[in-house]
Design a protein around this motif. Structure first.
Motif, short mmCIF file in Angstrom:
data_model
loop_
_atom_site.label_atom_id
_atom_site.label_comp_id
_atom_site.label_asym_id
_atom_site.label_seq_id
_atom_site.Cartn_x
_atom_site.Cartn_y
_atom_site.Cartn_z
N LEU A 243 0.64 -1.34 -0.13
CA LEU A 243 0.02 0.10 -0.05
C LEU A 243 0.92 1.28 -0.05
O LEU A 243 0.66 2.12 -0.62
CB LEU A 243 -0.98 0.00 1.11
N ALA A 244 1.70 1.30 1.00
CA ALA A 244 2.80 2.39 0.97
C ALA A 244 3.52 2.59 -0.63
O ALA A 244 3.62 3.85 -0.95
CB ALA A 244 3.89 2.19 2.06
N ASP A 245 3.83 1.62 -0.96
CA ASP A 245 4.57 1.53 -2.35
C ASP A 245 3.78 2.17 -3.52
O ASP A 245 4.15 2.73 -4.34
CB ASP A 245 5.34 0.26 -2.78
N ALA A 246 2.46 1.94 -3.51
CA ALA A 246 1.30 2.45 -4.41
C ALA A 246 0.91 3.87 -3.94
O ALA A 246 0.14 4.24 -4.78
CB ALA A 246 0.19 1.27 -4.21
N GLY A 247 1.63 4.40 -2.98
CA GLY A 247 1.27 5.65 -2.59
C GLY A 247 -0.03 6.05 -1.91
O GLY A 247 -0.50 6.82 -1.83
N ILE A 248 -0.62 4.98 -1.25
CA ILE A 248 -1.71 4.87 -0.54
C ILE A 248 -1.50 5.13 0.96
O ILE A 248 -0.46 4.54 1.52
CB ILE A 248 -2.62 3.57 -0.67
N ARG A 249 -1.74 6.07 1.57
CA ARG A 249 -1.58 6.22 2.88
C ARG A 249 -2.15 5.21 3.81
O ARG A 249 -3.54 4.75 3.95
CB ARG A 249 -2.65 7.62 3.39
N VAL A 250 -1.19 4.69 4.63
CA VAL A 250 -1.61 3.55 5.35
C VAL A 250 -0.89 3.55 6.69
O VAL A 250 0.21 4.18 6.81
CB VAL A 250 -1.01 2.32 4.69
N TYR A 251 -1.79 3.16 7.67
CA TYR A 251 -1.34 2.96 9.01
C TYR A 251 -1.28 1.61 9.83
O TYR A 251 -2.10 1.05 9.22
CB TYR A 251 -2.10 4.20 10.06
N ALA A 252 -0.54 1.31 10.62
CA ALA A 252 -0.41 0.21 11.36
C ALA A 252 -1.31 0.38 12.59
O ALA A 252 -1.14 1.20 13.44
CB ALA A 252 0.81 -0.04 11.83
N LEU A 253 -2.37 -0.64 12.63
CA LEU A 253 -3.17 -0.49 13.84
C LEU A 253 -2.39 -1.42 14.82
O LEU A 253 -2.74 -2.77 14.43
CB LEU A 253 -4.63 -0.97 13.65
N ILE A 254 -2.14 -1.12 15.93
CA ILE A 254 -1.02 -2.02 16.83
C ILE A 254 -1.90 -2.41 17.91
O ILE A 254 -2.09 -1.51 18.55
CB ILE A 254 0.19 -1.42 17.19
N GLY A 255 -2.62 -3.37 17.75
CA GLY A 255 -3.31 -3.86 18.99
C GLY A 255 -4.14 -5.11 18.82
O GLY A 255 -4.62 -5.31 17.96
N PRO A 256 -4.69 -5.52 19.97
CA PRO A 256 -4.10 -5.11 21.30
C PRO A 256 -2.55 -5.20 21.81
O PRO A 256 -1.99 -6.28 21.16
CB PRO A 256 -4.96 -5.70 22.51
N VAL A 257 -2.14 -4.44 22.48
CA VAL A 257 -0.70 -4.68 22.70
C VAL A 257 -0.62 -5.42 23.90
O VAL A 257 -1.12 -5.17 24.93
CB VAL A 257 -0.03 -3.15 23.32
N LEU A 258 -0.04 -6.80 23.71
CA LEU A 258 -0.19 -7.77 24.76
C LEU A 258 1.28 -8.03 25.13
O LEU A 258 2.30 -7.70 24.59
CB LEU A 258 -0.66 -9.02 24.20
N GLU B 102 2.28 6.17 9.98
CA GLU B 102 1.54 6.44 11.03
C GLU B 102 1.16 5.19 11.71
O GLU B 102 1.14 3.97 11.22
CB GLU B 102 0.20 7.08 10.62
N ALA B 103 0.78 5.33 13.17
CA ALA B 103 0.25 4.02 13.89
C ALA B 103 -0.53 4.34 14.82
O ALA B 103 -0.56 5.56 15.43
CB ALA B 103 1.64 3.27 14.68
N VAL B 104 -1.63 3.35 15.09
CA VAL B 104 -2.26 3.35 16.18
C VAL B 104 -2.42 2.52 17.15
O VAL B 104 -2.20 1.31 16.64
CB VAL B 104 -4.15 3.83 15.43
N LEU B 105 -2.16 2.93 18.35
CA LEU B 105 -1.96 1.84 19.31
C LEU B 105 -3.35 1.57 20.16
O LEU B 105 -4.06 2.62 20.48
CB LEU B 105 -0.98 2.38 20.42
N ASP B 106 -3.43 0.37 20.30
CA ASP B 106 -4.61 -0.05 21.05
C ASP B 106 -4.41 -0.87 22.14
O ASP B 106 -3.67 -1.90 22.44
CB ASP B 106 -5.61 -0.83 20.29
#
Length: 133
Positions: free
Chosen positions: A37-52, A73-77
């Motif tokens: 996705l990143a290589d295709a120029g699409i904005r992508v974020y990692a949803l990291i969670g739940p953090v165990l 970008e990353a979103v932590l859960d």
């Protein structure tokens, strides 16, 4: 059309992933999806969670993998289990980890990745972007 794609990444351990998320794509496939996705120029974020707690001691390796995959970008859960999930995780010996969450936040930010918290309606979060579908 503007869009943002989130890809959930819960760890790097394939065995643990099979146990905790049966039928879900393996960690390496998820990281490849972020890269594509990143290589295709699409904005992508990692949803990291739940953090165990299974991420404890692997935070640096995990942050390197997310950064190398191309997430900006990353979103932590944090773990917020329902009653039935709590019982299942307890039987598996798994719990949330505030320590790992903090180290992952710091590690991602040190790698230039913008980090926000899941379910926090802040304008900084990719999960809250007016005009983005």
């Amino acid at each position: 059309m503007k869009c943002i794609v989130g890809v959930t990444v819960t760890g790097l351990d394939e065995r643990g992933s099979k146990i905790l998320e049966p039928g879900a794509p393996m960690p390496e496939a998820r990281l490849r999806a972020i890269r594509g996705l990143a290589d295709a120029g699409i904005r992508v974020y990692a949803l990291i969670g739940p953090v165990l707690d299974r991420l404890e001691g692997q935070e640096e390796e995990f942050c390197d993998a997310v950064a190398t995959a191309g997430a900006k970008e990353a979103v932590l859960d944090r773990l917020n289990p329902r009653t039935e999930l709590s019982a299942r995780l307890a039987r598996m010996g798994v719990s949330g980890s505030a320590a790992a969450l903090g180290k992952i936040r710091d590690g991602l930010e040190a790698r230039g990745i913008s980090v926000s918290d899941a379910f926090q309606r802040s304008r900084r979060s990719p999960c809250y972007q007016p005009g983005v579908t």
